[in-house]
Design a protein around this motif. Structure first.
Motif, PDB file in Angstrom:
ATOM      1  N   VAL A 275       2.277   9.455  -3.103  1.00  0.00           N
ATOM      2  CA  VAL A 275       2.703   8.297  -3.900  1.00  0.00           C
ATOM      3  C   VAL A 275       1.792   8.136  -5.111  1.00  0.00           C
ATOM      4  CG1 VAL A 275       3.010   5.801  -3.918  1.00  0.00           C
ATOM      5  CG2 VAL A 275       3.726   7.114  -1.928  1.00  0.00           C
TER       6      VAL A 275
ATOM      7  N   ARG B  24       0.826  -1.202   0.000  1.00  0.00           N
ATOM      8  CA  ARG B  24       0.000   0.000   0.000  1.00  0.00           C
ATOM      9  C   ARG B  24       0.855   1.244   0.000  1.00  0.00           C
ATOM     10  NH1 ARG B  24      -3.519   2.537   4.422  1.00  0.00           N
ATOM     11  NH2 ARG B  24      -1.745   3.942   4.170  1.00  0.00           N
ATOM     12  N   PRO B  25       0.508   2.217  -0.834  1.00  0.00           N
ATOM     13  CA  PRO B  25       1.297   3.441  -0.858  1.00  0.00           C
ATOM     14  C   PRO B  25       1.439   4.036   0.543  1.00  0.00           C
ATOM     15  CG  PRO B  25      -0.345   3.477  -2.612  1.00  0.00           C
ATOM     16  CD  PRO B  25      -0.604   2.255  -1.802  1.00  0.00           C
ATOM     17  N   ALA B  26       2.687   4.286   0.937  1.00  0.00           N
ATOM     18  CA  ALA B  26       3.000   4.962   2.200  1.00  0.00           C
ATOM     19  C   ALA B  26       2.566   4.192   3.446  1.00  0.00           C
ATOM     20  CB  ALA B  26       2.421   6.369   2.233  1.00  0.00           C
TER      21      ALA B  26
ATOM     22  N   GLN C 132       5.150   8.690  17.180  1.00  0.00           N
ATOM     23  CA  GLN C 132       4.189   9.169  18.177  1.00  0.00           C
ATOM     24  C   GLN C 132       4.332   8.389  19.480  1.00  0.00           C
ATOM     25  OE1 GLN C 132       0.136   9.060  16.660  1.00  0.00           O
ATOM     26  NE2 GLN C 132       0.711  10.318  14.913  1.00  0.00           N
TER      27      GLN C 132
ATOM     28  N   GLY D 298     -11.701   3.915  18.381  1.00  0.00           N
ATOM     29  CA  GLY D 298     -11.389   5.266  17.936  1.00  0.00           C
ATOM     30  C   GLY D 298     -10.131   5.270  17.094  1.00  0.00           C
ATOM     31  N   GLU D 299      -9.825   6.406  16.541  1.00  0.00           N
ATOM     32  CA  GLU D 299      -8.677   6.485  15.650  1.00  0.00           C
ATOM     33  C   GLU D 299      -7.373   6.705  16.406  1.00  0.00           C
ATOM     34  OE1 GLU D 299      -9.227   8.427  11.711  1.00  0.00           O
ATOM     35  OE2 GLU D 299     -10.968   9.296  12.690  1.00  0.00           O
ATOM     36  N   LYS D 300      -7.480   7.128  17.656  1.00  0.00           N
ATOM     37  CA  LYS D 300      -6.262   7.469  18.376  1.00  0.00           C
ATOM     38  C   LYS D 300      -5.632   6.238  19.010  1.00  0.00           C
ATOM     39  CE  LYS D 300      -7.863  12.124  19.121  1.00  0.00           C
ATOM     40  NZ  LYS D 300      -9.297  11.935  19.500  1.00  0.00           N
TER      41      LYS D 300
ATOM     42  N   LYS E 230     -19.737  10.835  14.556  1.00  0.00           N
ATOM     43  CA  LYS E 230     -18.892  11.819  15.237  1.00  0.00           C
ATOM     44  C   LYS E 230     -19.317  13.219  14.794  1.00  0.00           C
ATOM     45  CE  LYS E 230     -16.205   8.509  16.705  1.00  0.00           C
ATOM     46  NZ  LYS E 230     -14.858   8.098  17.046  1.00  0.00           N
TER      47      LYS E 230
ATOM     48  N   ASP F 141       5.402   4.542   5.866  1.00  0.00           N
ATOM     49  CA  ASP F 141       5.368   5.886   6.470  1.00  0.00           C
ATOM     50  C   ASP F 141       4.351   5.936   7.605  1.00  0.00           C
ATOM     51  OD1 ASP F 141       7.176   7.400   4.894  1.00  0.00           O
ATOM     52  OD2 ASP F 141       5.747   7.289   3.236  1.00  0.00           O
ATOM     53  N   GLN F 142       3.190   5.331   7.328  1.00  0.00           N
ATOM     54  CA  GLN F 142       2.120   5.351   8.332  1.00  0.00           C
ATOM     55  C   GLN F 142       2.597   4.710   9.635  1.00  0.00           C
ATOM     56  OE1 GLN F 142      -1.378   3.171   7.138  1.00  0.00           O
ATOM     57  NE2 GLN F 142      -2.569   3.773   8.925  1.00  0.00           N
TER      58      GLN F 142
ATOM     59  N   ALA G 290      -2.116   9.112  10.134  1.00  0.00           N
ATOM     60  CA  ALA G 290      -0.684   8.968   9.930  1.00  0.00           C
ATOM     61  C   ALA G 290      -0.427   8.476   8.514  1.00  0.00           C
ATOM     62  CB  ALA G 290      -0.115   7.985  10.952  1.00  0.00           C
ATOM     63  N   GLY G 291       0.485   9.173   7.810  1.00  0.00           N
ATOM     64  CA  GLY G 291       0.879   8.718   6.480  1.00  0.00           C
ATOM     65  C   GLY G 291      -0.122   8.985   5.381  1.00  0.00           C
TER      66      GLY G 291
ATOM     67  N   GLN H 194       0.609   8.983   1.380  1.00  0.00           N
ATOM     68  CA  GLN H 194      -0.120   8.028   0.535  1.00  0.00           C
ATOM     69  C   GLN H 194      -0.618   8.702  -0.748  1.00  0.00           C
ATOM     70  OE1 GLN H 194      -3.608   6.389   2.441  1.00  0.00           O
ATOM     71  NE2 GLN H 194      -4.016   4.937   0.784  1.00  0.00           N
TER      72      GLN H 194
ATOM     73  N   THR I 147       5.314   6.801  11.346  1.00  0.00           N
ATOM     74  CA  THR I 147       4.738   7.965  12.031  1.00  0.00           C
ATOM     75  C   THR I 147       4.142   7.550  13.379  1.00  0.00           C
ATOM     76  OG1 THR I 147       4.205   8.916   9.890  1.00  0.00           O
ATOM     77  CG2 THR I 147       3.107   9.881  11.796  1.00  0.00           C
ATOM     78  N   LEU I 148       3.438   6.439  13.353  1.00  0.00           N
ATOM     79  CA  LEU I 148       2.839   5.955  14.603  1.00  0.00           C
ATOM     80  C   LEU I 148       3.935   5.587  15.608  1.00  0.00           C
ATOM     81  CD1 LEU I 148      -0.010   3.786  13.026  1.00  0.00           C
ATOM     82  CD2 LEU I 148      -0.300   5.911  14.325  1.00  0.00           C
TER      83      LEU I 148
END
Ligand SMILES: Nc1nc2c(ncn2[C@@H]2O[C@H](COP(=O)(O)OP(=O)(O)OP(=O)(O)O)[C@@H](O)[C@H]2O)c(=O)[nH]1
Ligand SMILES: Nc1nc2c(ncn2[C@@H]2O[C@H](COP(=O)(O)OP(=O)(O)O)[C@@H](O)[C@H]2O)c(=O)[nH]1
Ligand SMILES: [Mg+2]
Ligand SMILES: [Mg+2]
Lengths: 448, 332
Positions: B168, A142-144, A155, A277-279, B216, A147-148, B160-161, B165, A151-152
């Motif tokens: 790219v 998957r693109p990046a 964090q 959640g996303e966090k 949300k 990176d994802q 993140a990222g 993405q 980044t995590l």
């Protein structure tokens, strides 16, 4: 179109059954039709539903109705028990290998939440178990994606092992385990690319990774919003990989999450975590009985009663309830209520399960669980006088409270509004209840 | 000419790759669905209660949505009575006729609203992980192939990222990406993107947004603001608001469609991941209950794995074998 609670669906049936001592076959049949629809609307796979409905029918017919219950409640109790049993009763923890490091591999469809969950579990392991995890970036497609994860990792301030997107996932996984040994990391969490269960090449790749690093835990990550296909996905991943557990993500949404039941049923593995959640810190341990009541819908009053009774000090609960009903509730009560309720499950859900909950009034009450901390801070910054008499609140008081709690005036206003809405709703509930006799638990649904 | 003949003719005369690709992507869907249908007709020869129960299961298993299925079954029962249909096989064409009807309710144009003399702005919205960014990448590619100048706006500043993405994808298809730092205000990114795309004389601006669950409230407000900023800079824009739905999603897709429609006035749906085994029956429910047309279909992760949605293709895909069998009968 929207979800109707099972309670609403069953209303008519309940009315007819009132006052009978035994549960008749016809009653059960009629009720189970509604239960079936409720489960299908919750996305439980239709085959799983079929089996479930038959099991319950068998058990429920002819049952003596318990003293404290109406026949309707009796059937719901059986439904609830069976559902909870199916969900897998006990809560199960993540594996720990005899010999460090413990290797955990993620698997799942595209966009299910694997990468996020890797970070969440790592955070959980460090926070609650004092572990030192290493994250491995094995999604080379998957693109990046790398990176994802990086980044995590930043964090979290945790190491991420990566060889870029030209190395093979097998080499990445192996390299990560090696590095973990060298650096005395005790968990290796391998993020993998999302893939379709029918993609033979990519499924083969996961088998190779499994072969190479022999994970102690292979977690299938499943989006809680998944529909009927959840059984095919889970069955297929399990057959090809031998999964050891599942993680259900995006439970902070308003889905019923019937996929949980489907996944349990076809794989038999426990669901170990719930993403809420996303966090990074929005991960919960999975509670089967909460999930059961969520799938059933807001009609699951029995479990609410049970929960209320075990979690809340009985006397105090009655007192609180009385205050709520008379709309005399103060901010202190509100805070206490929030804390007790927080131990029971997702707040929005609980509010919805509340007896006689007026849907319209509910709409204005948005309880975001991650905001509870803020709510607490605001209430704690109020004076006793303010807490007991919210009506005295003026601009300068609000400013002071906002400052004291590190929030904004808007936050304070929002809370005040929510509080008023909640009181209003309580009042509406009370007026709607007039003339009905009160039950033992205090909590009471219109149909009882 | 019978219904099936018409359908078949329409589909087979379009011999372009579109049809092939679509059919290919839907093989899985078709096989299982038609397989089940054939089994149903073999097993239940008579149109009776049992037959309808089984049909109900098949439709439910395709995520069609309980209320849509109930409605459909009721209509079929009525129809069977009206036309005095006793044999299940005779009901087959009625079933697909009804399905096509539901998908193509108003017969309206489901093509994208492209501006001829001005920049077209398309906003993508949807819950987390459904395929917004990927769909943008694919669309950028297809617009570019048409000779259009495309710019993409990295409006997901949260995940993140996410910016990387889209970057790219920008490199992959050779398209500029307007971006700011992670964590910045997505509305500000859109403002920037519009002006930057204008000065680059772009034909199309594709706006990515962060995935958000529809319950949300704050995040939905943020999305409203993003849209507002776009409309303020260019009246009538965004020209399309595409809601991306994952075909694997169950009944919650309906909540998604409803809430996103309320917040951003969705103009169409992009249905992704139809290359899996999920049946995508949710399309029926969304179309039927909310009347939002499906405009695009995602059939994989590659740049070319996207097709315009065509209701007849869709139904044809579901019923291919039945269609062929029946049009032979009709010709007799
Ligand atoms: N609201 C919410 N969002 C979540 C949760 N878990 C993951 N997400 C979001 O869902 C999206 C997909 O998550 P990822 O972790 O990238 O999923 P993935 O399975 O690694 O995806 P691929 O690598 O693309 O296959 C992201 O936008 C995440 O922020 C959750 O529990 N709740
Ligand atoms: N199989 C398949 N995967 C897809 C499709 N569309 C997107 N994906 C994948 O789904 C995942 C989430 O997509 P992404 O575009 O990041 O979703 P977003 O969070 O909505 O922007 C990625 O792994 C994509 O490669 C599709 O049509 N089929
Ligand atoms: Mg990932
Ligand atoms: Mg995205």
């Amino acid at each position: 179109m929207a979800f109707e609670g099972l309670a609403e669906r069953l209303q008519a049936t309940f009315d007819k059954m009132k006052g009978r001592g035994k549960v008749s076959e016809a009653d059960v049949k009629e009720m189970m039709r509604e239960v079936r629809l409720a489960l299908l609307e919750a996305d439980v796979n239709f085959k799983v539903v079929k089996k479930f409905v038959n099991d319950v029918k068998e058990r429920a017919v002819g049952q003596e109705v318990m003293k404290s219950l109406t026949p309707g409640q009796q059937v719901i109790k059986v439904v609830n028990e069976e559902l909870t049993a199916l969900m897998g009763g006990e809560q199960t923890k993540i594996a720990t290998a005899q010999k460090s490091p413990t290797v955990v591999m993620m698997a799942g469809l595209q966009g299910a939440g694997k990468t996020t969950t890797v970070a969440k579990i790592a955070n959980h392991l460090r926070k609650h178990n004092n572990r030192k995890p290493l994250l491995a970036a094995a999604d080379i497609y998957r693109p990046a994606a790398i990176d994802q994860l990086e980044t995590l990792g930043k964090q979290l301030n945790m190491p991420v092992y990566s060889l870029g997107d030209q190395a093979s996932p097998v080499d990445i996984a192996k390299g990560a385990v090696e590095q973990a040994k060298e650096e005395h990391c005790d968990y290796v969490l391998i993020d993998t690319a999302g893939r379709l269960h029918i993609d033979e090449n990519l499924m083969g790749e996961l088998q190779e990774v499994k072969q190479a690093v022999q994970p102690d835990e292979i977690l299938l990550v499943v989006d809680a919003m998944t529909g009927q296909d959840a059984v095919n996905v889970a069955e297929s991943f399990n057959e090809q990989l031998g999964i050891t557990g599942a993680v259900l993500t995006k439970l902070d949404g308003d889905t019923r999450g019937g996929a949980a039941l489907s996944v349990r049923q076809v794989t038999g593995v426990p669901i170990k975590f719930a993403g809420v959640g996303e966090k990074i810190d929005e991960l919960d341990e999975f509670h089967p009985e909460r999930m059961a009541s969520r799938i059933l819908g807001m009609g699951d009053v029995l479990s609410l009663i049970e929960k209320a009774q075990t979690n809340v000090d009985d006397e105090r609960a009655k007192e609180l309830e009385k205050k709520m009903r008379s709309a005399e509730m103060t901010f202190d009560d509100f805070l206490e209520q929030l804390e007790q309720v927080r131990n029971m499950g997702p707040l929005d859900d609980l509010l919805q399960m509340m007896p006689g909950a007026n849907k319209k009034a509910m709409k204005n009450i948005q309880v975001d669980e991650s905001q509870i901390g803020r709510v607490e801070a605001i209430v704690r910054s109020m004076t006793k006088h303010e807490k007991d008499n919210p009506s005295v609140m003026n601009a300068s008081r609000k400013r002071r409270i906002a400052k004291g709690s590190g929030t904004t005036i808007q936050d304070v206003n929002r809370l005040l509004k929510q509080f008023e809405d909640m009181k209003k709703m309580m009042k509406q509930m009370t007026s709607g209840q007039k003339g009905k006799k009160k039950g033992k638990g205090g909590f009471q649904l219109p149909f009882m | 000419m019978g219904f099936f003949d018409k359908l078949k003719k329409k589909v087979t005369t379009q011999t372009d790759s579109v049809t092939e690709k679509f059919k290919e992507g839907l093989t899985k869907t078709r096989n299982s669905f038609v397989g089940q249908m054939n089994e149903l007709f073999a097993q239940y020869r008579n149109v009776d209660e049992e037959f309808f129960e089984e049909l109900e299961d098949i439709l439910i298993s395709a995520d069609t949505g309980v209320s849509t299925v109930m409605e459909l079954i009721d209509e079929l029962k009525h129809e069977a009575k009206l036309r005095n249909i006793k044999q299940s096989k005779e009901l087959a064409p009625v079933i697909s006729e009804k399905l096509a009807e539901k998908l193509d309710k108003t017969g309206e144009d489901t093509s994208l609203n492209i501006q001829q003399n001005d920049m077209t702005v398309i906003l993508f919205v949807g819950v987390n992980g459904v395929g917004k960014t990927t769909t943008i990448g694919k669309m950028a590619h297809s617009f570019k192939q048409e000779g259009k100048k495309v710019v993409m706006a990295a409006g997901d500043t949260f995940r993140a990222g996410a910016i990387e993405q889209l970057d790219v994808w920008g490199e992959r298809v050779g398209v500029d990406v307007v971006k700011q730092q992670a964590g910045s205000d997505p509305a500000a990114v859109m403002y920037d993107a519009i002006h930057s795309a204008r000065s680059k004389k772009a034909d199309v601006l594709l706006c990515d947004t962060a995935g958000r669950l529809q319950n949300k409230v704050n995040l939905m407000k943020e999305l409203e603001k993003v849209k507002r900023v776009i409309s303020r800079e260019i009246p009538n824009a965004p020209h399309e608001v595409l809601l991306v739905l994952d075909a694997t999603t169950g009944q919650n897709a309906m909540n998604q469609a409803k809430t996103f429609q309320e917040a951003t006035d969705v103009s169409g749906i992009a249905l992704t991941k139809l290359d899996g085994t999920a049946k995508g029956g949710i399309v029926l429910a969304v179309r039927n209950e909310l009347d939002i047309p499906v405009k695009l279909v995602g059939l994989g992760e590659g740049v070319d794995d996207m097709q315009p949605f065509d209701a007849e293709h869709f139904v044809y895909g579901l019923f291919k074998e039945l269609v062929e069998e029946n049009s032979e009968n009709e010709n007799r």
